[in-house]
Design an enzyme around this catalytic site. Structure first.
Site, PDB file in Angstrom:
ATOM      1  N   LYS A 119      13.131   9.725  15.308  1.00 14.49           N
ATOM      2  CA  LYS A 119      13.517   8.443  15.912  1.00 14.49           C
ATOM      3  C   LYS A 119      14.861   8.040  15.315  1.00 14.49           C
ATOM      4  O   LYS A 119      14.949   7.679  14.142  1.00 14.49           O
ATOM      5  CB  LYS A 119      12.458   7.379  15.628  1.00 14.49           C
ATOM      6  CG  LYS A 119      12.753   6.068  16.322  1.00 14.49           C
ATOM      7  CD  LYS A 119      11.600   5.094  16.178  1.00 14.49           C
ATOM      8  CE  LYS A 119      11.805   3.830  16.995  1.00 14.49           C
ATOM      9  NZ  LYS A 119      12.947   3.043  16.548  1.00 14.49           N
ATOM     10  N   LYS A 319       6.595   5.195  11.980  1.00 15.06           N
ATOM     11  CA  LYS A 319       7.728   4.763  11.161  1.00 15.06           C
ATOM     12  C   LYS A 319       7.638   5.254   9.713  1.00 15.06           C
ATOM     13  O   LYS A 319       6.554   5.375   9.157  1.00 15.06           O
ATOM     14  CB  LYS A 319       7.792   3.238  11.137  1.00 15.06           C
ATOM     15  CG  LYS A 319       7.829   2.606  12.507  1.00 15.06           C
ATOM     16  CD  LYS A 319       9.207   2.520  13.051  1.00 15.06           C
ATOM     17  CE  LYS A 319       9.885   1.309  12.487  1.00 15.06           C
ATOM     18  NZ  LYS A 319      11.082   0.940  13.234  1.00 15.06           N
TER      19      LYS A 319
END
Ligand code: IVH
Length: 685
Positions: A119, A319
């Site tokens: 990401k 994350k």
């Protein structure tokens, strides 16, 4: 067209554009430049000259049209044909497991194949290509309407002005992230600093600030790049993609950059493996990432899963812990290091960053504090990436309290009260007391005992503090006079740990000359220099007697290092400590048979090791190569002389073949080193 143009001009223009595009692609997308800059510049000049002579032949997708658009007053609004949604976040494994379970239940399958990607931490962008030509580029905005930044995006060399597809879709929106690579960000900040201009807190801010410039010429000077990770609207496509991974393949063929770290993974366990794998690489990746993204690979299945609110049900972002956080500087204190260097340290209000709670961050030196204008009481941006010491990146100026205080470097050492001195051409202030300063003494002892030096396990900070504070140890040779009873008497020392430390001290007496030299903590002599010195002189007394000129004969030793070494041995105290370590403590090492080795075939050669060797461990192989005067490097380049290959070699082997570098197996290595281990080292105290 009023005037007729010779067909050869049209042909030449087309050829030039194609060639320049290809060089751009190789340089900015593949990272494999194919021609020297001068050649590229010559092609570009020819293109500009031809276009100047035939202005009506200039096309919007000509490489000459990347820069030069006029500054704007503002950015027009663009409505996205397909909204640019955001992703739901997973912060822990349970969130990923739940995501996968929901998707499996909705699809009625046992296991799902996912496409996994990093990401990127940059700016989401949508690029509309009409009939294969880049038409409009927009920021994400609120997801439905963004800003038209086409002129700025045209300056980004990794964004193709036209698709390579000979029959491109009527409309294709390419979605991805504009980012700045870490190395480009660092260089940009260095340049900004040299020009006295604003520096950026991180690559994301630098990318955002560079893209949202009203003058595209400013953007053109900023090293932005673009990674594609999906598509938006598409009309009239000849190809029908069934998997997300195929789509990315297509985008790659259109000359977009696509993350090389992408994978296909089946089942949730493989997703978690991927998360860990990328997490380990995170610091070494050329760009900043804040997580990884898992997307259901099958596009039909994606459609069936659809969206909830503003996020897809077929994808999730997993994350990593944030590497930056804002907190308060409660105080600025000064640490005294091994060489007496005074390092200002910010005492912080505890903050969770980079996966741990941070309470201190380095401020490097006085000049850094001035440059960043850090004051006590400020709110600051703190960064902790990987295992690197946390640092104060910048001050949040808007939040500076009226009570903030400027830091002043003390004139006296905070530990021993001696004078502090800062030489005119040095950034560092130092305590002038040398080993009389307990702080320097402690650091010197910790360094002496450290793993790569004398390797005395268990002799850590707490113990050294007590040994110095109680005056039990003044210099390294005192360590060898300690006894178990004295140690066991200290705080936090049980009998068992005292015995362990004593055993570690005893074991450290058998060492190598290189470790011993490194352990002395001579300024500017790191591990590699210590090895070179040991190699060159073979004997400690030879090195101690050498003057600066003789020292400079050693590879990589210049005047500064030579002066440090000579000055270290000119101190009587240092010589006494060495004598005491050798004669009384009986620290000893295997003697290197100097000159004979240095004329060997391996002398001065660079080796790279890959794969598992049948008999030698990596450390042993490295030790033998170094003992024969060779060097071991981590990666294969044209400068590599030999690649030593064992079982299951890595990509280094392929690279060696590609570069036609001689490859050796273990026997070959031993033959090259020219002797058996026993003939090279004799033992002597
Ligand atoms: S896919 C339908 N893939 O993350 C959602 N997004 O929270 C499509 N991002 O604004 C997004 N890397 O800017 C996707 N490999 C990647 C990404 C990525 C970064 C950003 C993107 C988006 C945000 C979503």
């Amino acid at each position: 067209m009023s005037t007729s143009v010779p067909a050869d001009v049209v042909r030449r223009l087309r050829a030039l554009r194609e060639e320049i595009d290809t060089h751009n692609y190789r340089y900015h997308v593949l990272d494999q430049p194919s021609v020297p800059d001068s050649e590229y510049d010559a092609l570009f000049r020819e293109l500009l000259a031809l276009e100047a002579a035939h202005p009506d032949l200039v096309t919007p997708d000509s490489p000459s049209q990347r820069v030069g658009a006029a500054p704007r007053a503002d950015f027009a609004a663009v409505t996205h044909r397909v909204p640019m949604l955001s992703l739901n976040n997973a912060f822990g494994e349970e969130d990923v497991i739940a995501f996968d379970r929901r998707a499996r239940e909705a699809l009625g399958v046992d296991a799902i194949e996912y496409a996994t990607e990093p990401k990127f931490d940059g700016l989401a962008i949508s690029l509309a290509y009409e009939d294969g030509r880049f038409a409009v580029g927009a920021t994400r905005g609120d997801g439905f309407t963004g800003e038209d930044v086409t002129a700025n995006l045209r300056t980004v060399r990794a964004i193709p002005l036209r698709l390579a597809d000979p029959s491109p879709p009527r409309l294709l929106e390419v979605r991805g992230e504009v980012i700045m690579l870490k190395r480009d960000f660092e260089k940009l900040n260095r340049d900004q600093l040299a020009r006295g201009e604003k520096i950026f807190a991180n690559p994301r801010n630098a990318a955002a600030g560079s893209l949202r410039q009203l003058d595209p010429k400013v953007t053109a000077r900023r090293p932005l790049t673009f990674f594609a990770y999906g598509i938006g609207a598409v009309e009239g496509a000849a190809e029908h993609w069934t998997k997300h991974a195929e789509l990315l393949q297509y985008l790659m063929r259109q000359r977009f950059r696509v993350a090389p770290e992408r994978r296909v993974a089946s089942g949730v366990a493989r997703l978690l493996d991927y998360y860990r794998e990328i997490g380990e690489q995170r610091d070494r990746l050329p760009y900043e990432i804040d997580g990884v993204v898992y997307k259901v690979n099958d596009l039909k299945a994606q459609e069936r899963l659809g969206f909830v609110a503003r996020a897809p049900r077929f994808a999730i972002a997993h994350k990593y812990p944030a590497e930056e956080a804002v907190t308060e500087v409660m105080d600025i204190e000064v640490n005294v290091g091994r060489t007496g260097a005074l390092t200002p340290v910010a005492r912080l209000k505890p903050v969770f960053v980079g996966g741990v709670t941070v309470t201190n961050a380095t401020l490097h030196n006085e000049d850094e504090i001035r440059r960043k204008d850090v004051r006590i009481g400020d709110q600051v941006l703190v960064r902790r990436a990987g295992d690197v010491i946390p640092e104060v990146v910048s001050v949040v100026r808007e939040r500076r309290p009226a009570t903030s205080r400027v830091f002043v470097m003390p004139a006296l050492c905070p530990v021993c009260g001696s004078r502090v001195e800062r030489l005119p051409d040095e950034a560092v202030a130092r305590c002038t007391a040398g080993l009389y300063c307990p702080a320097q003494r402690k650091q010197a002892l910790l360094h002496f005992a450290s793993r790569r030096a004398m390797d005395i396990e268990g002799l850590g900070e707490k113990l050294v503090d007590q040994l110095v504070d109680r005056d039990l140890v003044r210099d390294p040779s005192d360590l060898y006079r300690l006894n178990e009873a004295t140690l066991a008497d200290l705080d936090r020392m049980a009998e068992k740990s005292a015995a362990n430390v004593m055993a570690a001290i005893e074991a450290s007496k058998n060492t190598t000359l290189a470790r011993f030299i490194y352990a002395l903590g001579i300024r500017n002599v790191g591990e590699a220099t210590a090895k070179d010195l040991a190699q060159h002189f073979g004997r400690l007394c030879a090195m101690m007697k050498a003057g600066p000129a003789a020292l400079e004969q050693v590879p990589d030793v210049g005047p500064v290092v030579a002066a440090s070494i000579a000055s270290f041995f000119s101190e009587r105290h240092n010589r006494e400590v060495i004598v005491s370590l050798r004669r009384r403590a009986r620290v000893k090492w295997a003697k290197l048979v100097g000159r004979a080795i240095r004329v060997g075939a391996a002398h001065g050669k660079t080796f790279v090791l890959t794969g598992t060797l049948p008999h030698l461990s990596r450390e042993e192989a490295q030790g033998r190569i170094e003992a024969a005067g060779g060097k071991v490097a981590g990666s294969v380049s044209r400068k590599t002389d030999y690649v030593v290959v064992g079982a299951d070699p890595g990509a280094k082997y392929e690279r060696a073949l590609a570069l036609e570098i001689p490859v050796l197996d273990e026997d070959g290595l031993m033959a090259l080193l020219g002797d058996s281990p026993s003939s090279r080292q004799g033992s002597s105290a």
